[in-house]
Design an enzyme around this catalytic site. Structure first.
Site, PDB file in Angstrom:
ATOM      1  N   ASP A  34       3.130  -4.740   7.986  1.00 60.45           N
ATOM      2  CA  ASP A  34       1.919  -3.929   7.868  1.00 60.45           C
ATOM      3  C   ASP A  34       0.724  -4.879   7.994  1.00 60.45           C
ATOM      4  OD1 ASP A  34      -0.269  -2.497   7.103  1.00 60.45           O
ATOM      5  OD2 ASP A  34       0.555  -1.804   5.198  1.00 60.45           O
ATOM      6  N   LYS A  49     -10.137  -0.567  10.795  1.00 60.42           N
ATOM      7  CA  LYS A  49     -10.297  -1.707   9.889  1.00 60.42           C
ATOM      8  C   LYS A  49     -10.614  -2.989  10.648  1.00 60.42           C
ATOM      9  CE  LYS A  49      -7.166   0.129   6.381  1.00 60.42           C
ATOM     10  NZ  LYS A  49      -7.937   0.542   5.198  1.00 60.42           N
ATOM     11  N   HIS A  97       0.867  -1.174   0.000  1.00 55.20           N
ATOM     12  CA  HIS A  97       0.000   0.000   0.000  1.00 55.20           C
ATOM     13  C   HIS A  97       0.909   1.230   0.000  1.00 55.20           C
ATOM     14  CE1 HIS A  97      -2.789   2.942   1.867  1.00 55.20           C
ATOM     15  NE2 HIS A  97      -3.775   2.144   1.524  1.00 55.20           N
ATOM     16  N   GLN A 156      -4.535  -5.097   6.923  1.00 55.43           N
ATOM     17  CA  GLN A 156      -5.572  -5.976   6.359  1.00 55.43           C
ATOM     18  C   GLN A 156      -5.552  -7.366   6.970  1.00 55.43           C
ATOM     19  OE1 GLN A 156      -7.909  -4.899   4.621  1.00 55.43           O
ATOM     20  NE2 GLN A 156      -7.100  -2.964   3.833  1.00 55.43           N
ATOM     21  N   CYS A 214      -4.711   2.497  -3.645  1.00 54.68           N
ATOM     22  CA  CYS A 214      -3.446   3.015  -3.092  1.00 54.68           C
ATOM     23  C   CYS A 214      -2.322   2.017  -3.329  1.00 54.68           C
ATOM     24  CB  CYS A 214      -3.553   3.334  -1.595  1.00 54.68           C
ATOM     25  SG  CYS A 214      -4.761   4.580  -1.220  1.00 54.68           S
TER      26      CYS A 214
HETATM   27  C1  LIG Z   1      -2.308  -2.803   3.613  1.00 50.60           C
HETATM   28  C2  LIG Z   1      -2.625  -1.444   4.151  1.00 50.60           C
HETATM   29  N1  LIG Z   1      -1.676  -0.762   4.794  1.00 50.60           N
HETATM   30  C3  LIG Z   1      -1.913   0.449   5.311  1.00 50.60           C
HETATM   31  C4  LIG Z   1      -3.130   1.053   5.187  1.00 50.60           C
HETATM   32  C5  LIG Z   1      -3.324   2.415   5.753  1.00 50.60           C
HETATM   33  O1  LIG Z   1      -4.306   2.426   6.742  1.00 50.60           O
HETATM   34  P1  LIG Z   1      -4.753   3.796   7.367  1.00 50.60           P
HETATM   35  O2  LIG Z   1      -5.255   4.625   6.237  1.00 50.60           O
HETATM   36  O3  LIG Z   1      -5.808   3.434   8.346  1.00 50.60           O
HETATM   37  O4  LIG Z   1      -3.548   4.389   8.011  1.00 50.60           O
HETATM   38  C6  LIG Z   1      -4.143   0.399   4.515  1.00 50.60           C
HETATM   39  C7  LIG Z   1      -5.461   1.056   4.325  1.00 50.60           C
HETATM   40  O5  LIG Z   1      -6.087   1.049   3.316  1.00 50.60           O
HETATM   41  C8  LIG Z   1      -3.889  -0.887   3.991  1.00 50.60           C
HETATM   42  O6  LIG Z   1      -4.847  -1.560   3.342  1.00 50.60           O
END
Ligand SMILES: Cc1ncc(COP(=O)(O)O)c(C=O)c1O
Lengths: 157, 419
Positions: free
Chosen positions: B212, B238, B135, B215, B376
């Protein structure tokens, strides 16, 4: 589905399937790129202007049905116009697309372009239809930096 | 905790779906005149009533600033906040609550580490390993770090299936590798990465590993000690909790060694104009008033998820996902993007000749919320040579009937766009 048919009128679907002027002309005097960072739609517009008249026009890129059909219908209409005519067409179409459909009537002068008006009931999709037109405006001004729909937000306000 | 749960055994969620859905008030509504079908859970999840109530109760009867007052309310608020930290620590199987830092979201957790690693851990020509699945929030902070330090990014590629190319990965590690920053689950394809071998390899080269888990946490039971990662991050919103709170797990030895990020109140032990000494972790990394009510809401969300239990959640979600894949493959024009060996409740697809944006609009008219876009993850879209995909992402409150509604609406979409 009835609302959807107002958005995806046959002419829109048809121009999406077979976009007109989807090519890079041999001679190019004006060119601009447009980008919608939200959905990734990209369009590059090419004009060949001689004696103040648009002799040839083409576009390339990838986008949704609305932006593709909008670009296709636009290029069809642009051929033969003077630069001043093209600029005023931009104003007319931009005004039409960004007005509330309830308060502003269809614009019969627009001819086929009227079909783009379906987006007026879909706020999230207006930028798809206006992207090629903003790209046209940039090309007319021979602006070289790519324009994005996020800049357009300010212009629209 | 959900009130309808009685026995501690693996539940068959299908039989409890009515009660589960009643725990999520937002699900019971119409959109464009159709019952809402919420399949955008990877963007954010809906909140059970228990979470909403815990946060309301906090503001109605417990609100105060923490670690500051000697008064009763401040003590209550402090203890709720610190017990939320314990809940998260147990949830991740951290060794101690001091390894849990509350942040604003997963993005902020990653930025914090990328930032403070730049102090003295990273030198010019050092290498930071990412994957093609990341992401943007696990790419851009590392690019910042590279700009500041002269370090370089190296990217672990994927195979056509959307699984990492583990053979190439092995070759990318080297003596200059300092950090492996890798997603647990891909938000765009749903791929579940096989982390243990990569983490072990990173450690052989003396590199730190940040996972990370944005998800993964909602779908997979996470054990940071078993994974042996150095950092693990996720977002509260999430995993059925509120927005505004994220988690950074860091091994205590790392949190001791790293300098603080932001300066301010709550992160110090003493301040003079000549010299300031910092608090111990985790407080060293929590400058200013933290997201108190959000942390309390997140703890409630975790209790809710644990009440149902990951075995039940995984079993249900796996079956639902298989059903969804089957229905999608039966639908004309559908091409799945990524067919990973193991996936977590996320399905990405395109339809021949129809742009994802248009599919999103047609589905919305049927009351179905999906994401149409680049998720993203522009480098990943580039890999598959698509500008965007449609992504349906599931939670344990989604039903088989909702999958049917999706399939029917996709068929309609297909027909609408045919000559
Ligand atoms: C794999 C992953 N990492 C990081 C994020 C970032 O999350 P946040 O926008 O809550 O910081 C997301 C959110 O879409 C994600 O799907």
């Amino acid at each position: 589905m009835s609302d959807l048919l107002a958005l995806y009128q046959d002419i829109i679907l048809e121009h999406n399937r077979s976009p007109r002027n989807f090519r890079k002309p041999a001679h190019i005097s004006h060119e601009a790129k447009g980008f919608n960072p939200l959905c990734g739609d990209k369009v590059t517009l090419y004009l060949n202007v001689e004696d103040d008249r648009i002799q040839d026009v083409g576009f390339e890129g990838s986008g949704c049905a609305i932006s593709t059909a909008s670009a296709s219908l636009m290029t069809e209409r642009l051929k033969g116009l003077t630069l001043a005519d093209a600029a005023s067409l931009f104003q007319q179409v931009h005004h039409y697309l960004t007005q509330n459909s309830a308060t502003s009537p269809l614009d019969p002068e627009l001819g086929k372009l009227e079909a783009l008006g379906g987006v007026r009931q879909y706020p999230a999709r207006v930028k798809c239809a206006t992207l090629p037109w903003h790209t046209l405006q940039a090309a007319l001004l021979n602006r070289h930096a790519p324009i994005t729909t996020e800049m357009e937000t300010h212009a629209d306000e | 905790m959900a009130t309808w749960i009685q026995a501690k055994k693996t539940l068959d969620l299908k039989q409890h779906m009515g009660s589960i859905r009643m725990d999520f008030p937002i699900l019971n509504q119409r959109v464009h005149g159709r019952p809402l079908v919420y399949l955008d859970n990877a963007a954010t999840t809906q909140k059970p009533r228990a979470v909403i109530q815990a946060m309301a109760e906090y503001y109605e009867s417990q609100n105060a600033n923490i670690h500051r007052g000697v008064h009763a309310l401040s003590e209550v608020a402090t203890s709720l906040y610190e017990s939320a930290r314990e809940t998260v620590a147990t949830f991740l199987n951290a060794q101690s609550p001091s390894e849990i830092v509350f942040t604003r979201n997963a993005t902020e957790s990653i930025n914090m580490i990328a930032n403070i690693m730049g102090h003295d851990q990273i030198k010019p020509n050092d290498e930071i390993l990412l994957t093609e699945l990341e992401h943007h929030s696990n790419i851009v902070p590392w690019q910042f770090l590279c700009e500041r330090t002269g370090a370089r990014l190296k990217i672990i590629p994927i195979q056509e299936s959307g699984d990492l190319d583990y053979e190439s990965a092995v070759k990318l590690f080297g003596p200059r590798t300092r950090i492996l920053a890798i997603t647990h689950v891909s938000n765009a394809l749903g791929t579940v990465n096989n982390l243990p071998p990569l983490i072990a390899l990173a450690h052989q080269y003396g590199a730190a590993v940040l996972v990370d888990g944005a998800q993964a946490a909602p779908h997979i039971a996470v054990d940071v000690q078993a994974l042996d990662c150095d950092f693990y991050v996720f977002s509260g919103h999430k995993i059925y909790g509120p927005t505004g709170v994220g988690v950074l797990y860091g091994k205590r030895e790392w949190l001791d060694r790293l300098p603080p990020w932001q300066g301010g109140g709550d992160m110090i032990t003493s301040v003079s104009f000549q010299h300031t000494t910092y608090a111990e972790p985790p407080h060293k990394f929590e400058a200013g008033t933290p997201p108190i009510s959000q942390a309390i809401g997140l703890a409630e969300a975790i209790r809710y998820v644990q009440g149902i239990g990951y075995p039940a959640i995984c079993a249900y979600e796996e079956n639902l996902e298989l059903y969804a894949l089957r229905r999608l493959l039966e639908t004309p024009g559908i091409q799945l993007i990524g067919q990973p060996l193991k996936r977590a409740s996320i399905v990405s697809f395109v339809m021949e000749g129809i742009h994802p944006h248009d599919i999103g609009t047609v589905l919305d008219q049927s009351g179905i919320a999906v994401r149409a876009g680049h998720h993203c993850a522009m480098p990943l879209m580039e890999h598959y040579r698509v500008p965007a995909t449609v992504r349906a992402s599931f939670a344990f409150y989604n039903t088989y009937e909702e999958v049917d509604t999706l399939a029917t609406a996709l068929e309609k979409t297909w027909k609408l766009f045919q000559p």
